[in-house]
Enzyme design. Structure first.
Site, PDB file in Angstrom:
ATOM      1  N   HIS A 158       0.809  -1.221   0.000  1.00 30.74           N
ATOM      2  CA  HIS A 158       0.000   0.000   0.000  1.00 30.74           C
ATOM      3  C   HIS A 158       0.843   1.271   0.000  1.00 30.74           C
ATOM      4  O   HIS A 158       0.372   2.336  -0.414  1.00 30.74           O
ATOM      5  CB  HIS A 158      -0.953   0.002   1.203  1.00 30.74           C
ATOM      6  N   THR A 167     -24.289   7.516  -6.914  1.00 31.41           N
ATOM      7  CA  THR A 167     -24.379   6.078  -6.646  1.00 31.41           C
ATOM      8  C   THR A 167     -23.420   5.688  -5.530  1.00 31.41           C
ATOM      9  O   THR A 167     -23.715   4.794  -4.738  1.00 31.41           O
ATOM     10  CB  THR A 167     -24.068   5.253  -7.913  1.00 31.41           C
ATOM     11  N   ASP A 195      -9.258  -7.640 -19.636  1.00 29.84           N
ATOM     12  CA  ASP A 195      -9.310  -8.781 -20.554  1.00 29.84           C
ATOM     13  C   ASP A 195      -7.904  -9.105 -21.060  1.00 29.84           C
ATOM     14  O   ASP A 195      -7.303  -8.322 -21.794  1.00 29.84           O
ATOM     15  CB  ASP A 195     -10.249  -8.450 -21.720  1.00 29.84           C
TER      16      ASP A 195
END
Length: 471
Positions: free
Chosen positions: A173, A291, A417
């Protein structure tokens, strides 16, 4: 009705542990590369690493195909990607003559890669269903750390015969945040999918930016943070007792934790907004009802209700904000390293437990976001680490409930991907050590948000009732 908890014993076989170095054909990999830590890196100096898993479903994947096609492509593309991300092939070091650690890459350095074979149930581990949190632990690699050195990342690729494979990445981190980690993984996937052409440059949106001079904060903040971290370990930065060992949050993951993933759909968000707006005072109609705010408020409320108990107990809830677009001038989203800050609030459990608990949570979450948007984003940073450490200490000494957020729907992890399709599932393993929830965009691209939880069985059973009904 109680949930069904899956418990299986994983049979894991380690096939190979090797080091993948940046390709030697590039001149960059033959010279030393040093990168200093900024105050934003040292803020996370000995924090536990972030552990992510990417599950890829290939129902007819044989060991022969894995070993002859997939694994060589992943190794080759990782080597090519590290040329662009040399600090990740290096280590965190603390030279005797340096006041603070640095990231140092030397020629012949590389990333630890573990290759494994698992007979665990791929379908369960890559599902939204409930299973023991410990079932994921064999799939994530461990960083190599000591007093004098700490690896930046570690990678593991695990074969599930006739089901697919899993890529696990563990990130230090103090070296990189979620934005940088995601950019690296997408770069690796891009190079792999494009055929491992070593002459093909990364697209601009995936090319890391290493200039540390763009991160400007209050003078001395880096050493203030470093001394505070060392003090928690009983060390003194003015002595030779300097250590790069990582702390274990809360002593590690509890043995009785189970995991599950819930989804808040676009339709759910519409209902949540409709539910909260009539209950807001006129002064609150201009609230930030994104959201993220609705997700954070909703899940926090459900988690407090799932635990129940004394209404006077304290709840600390927090998230980490990306500072890149909020600095003056703004910093490139491609900036390599940490560029974020935590935002904390503390309230009483009863504020969430009553019938207007969700409204209260929305007001708090909205206020936290608006405060970051309206003020200088680095305001109060001198106090943020000492406050965070005090909260963590109180968590271990009392029944304080802490709820934080790992990941973000903005990262677009389901677009990773490597050439065999998008991930079937993306999981942040490390939330079972930190009391965090994970957030990601819905896999189907419908505008929803995936919420990952790691709770004890009782709380998970309670929250499974709240989630579909509380909306």
């Amino acid at each position: 009705m109680d949930m069904v908890f899956h418990n299986q014993r994983d049979r894991m076989e380690i096939l190979e542990v090797t080091q993948v170095a940046p390709t030697s054909n590039s001149p960059e990999s033959t010279t030393e590369f040093r990168l200093p830590l900024t105050f934003s890196d040292i803020l996370w100096f000995t924090s536990p690493p972030v552990e992510r898993l990417f599950f890829y479903q290939l129902d007819e994947l044989t060991p022969a195909c894995f070993n002859s096609v997939i694994l060589p492509k992943l190794k080759r593309s990782l080597s090519l990607t590290l040329v662009h991300y040399l600090p990740l092939a290096g280590n965190l070091k603390w030279p005797p003559n340096e006041p603070k650690p640095i990231i140092l890459y030397n020629p012949n350095d590389g990333v630890s890669l573990t290759v494994a074979h698992s007979d665990a149930d791929f379908n369960i581990l890559s599902s939204n269903g409930v299973y023991d949190a410990a079932e994921l632990h064999p799939l994530k690699p461990d960083l190599v750390t000591s007093d004098i050195s700490a690896s930046a990342i570690a990678v593991q690729v695990t074969l599930f015969p006739n089901k697919g494979f899993c890529i696990g990445i563990t990130a230090h981190h103090a070296v990189l945040d979620g934005q940088t980690t995601t950019m690296f993984i997408k770069s690796w996937a891009h190079i792999c999918k494009q055929g491992n052409d070593e002459n093909s440059p990364l697209p601009p949106e995936l090319t890391p930016f290493f200039d540390r001079s763009v991160i400007k904060g209050p003078d001395g903040l880096d050493m203030l943070y470093l001394n505070q971290w060392l003090a928690t370990s009983g060390l003194d930065s003015d002595t030779s007792k300097k250590s790069l060992k990582i702390t274990s949050a809360g002593g590690g993951a509890a043995s009785d934790l189970v995991r599950a993933t819930f989804e808040i759909t676009r339709e759910d968000f519409k209902k949540l907004r409709e539910r909260v707006l009539p209950k807001l005072p006129d002064s609150g109609k201009e609230m930030h009802l994104s959201t993220f705010v609705l997700s954070f408020a909703y899940v926090t409320t459900c988690m407090v209700k799932a635990r129940g108990g004394d209404g006077d107990r304290k709840v600390a809830f927090a998230f980490t904000a990306d500072c890149r677009p909020r600095l003056n001038p703004p910093v490139s989203q491609n900036y390599f390293g940490n560029c974020n800050r935590p935002k904390f609030e503390v309230a009483k459990a009863r504020d969430f437990l009553d019938e207007n608990g969700f409204v209260f949570a929305v007001q708090k979450a909205s206020g936290m976001v608006k405060d970051l948007m309206e003020r200088w984003v680095l305001e109060g940073m001198e106090r943020i680490l000492s406050y965070s450490l005090d909260v963590l200490k109180e968590t271990s000494e009392s029944n304080l409930q802490i709820i934080t957020v790992a990941g973000s729907p903005r990262f677009g992890v389901y677009g990773t991907d490597f050439g065999w399709g998008k991930p079937h599932k993306v999981v942040i393993v490390s939330i079972d050590k930190s009391g965090a929830i994970s957030m990601a965009e819905s896999r189907d691209g419908s505008g929803g948000v995936e919420i990952g939880l790691a709770l004890n069985k009782h709380e998970m059973n309670n929250i499974s009732w709240l989630f579909p009904r509380y909306v």
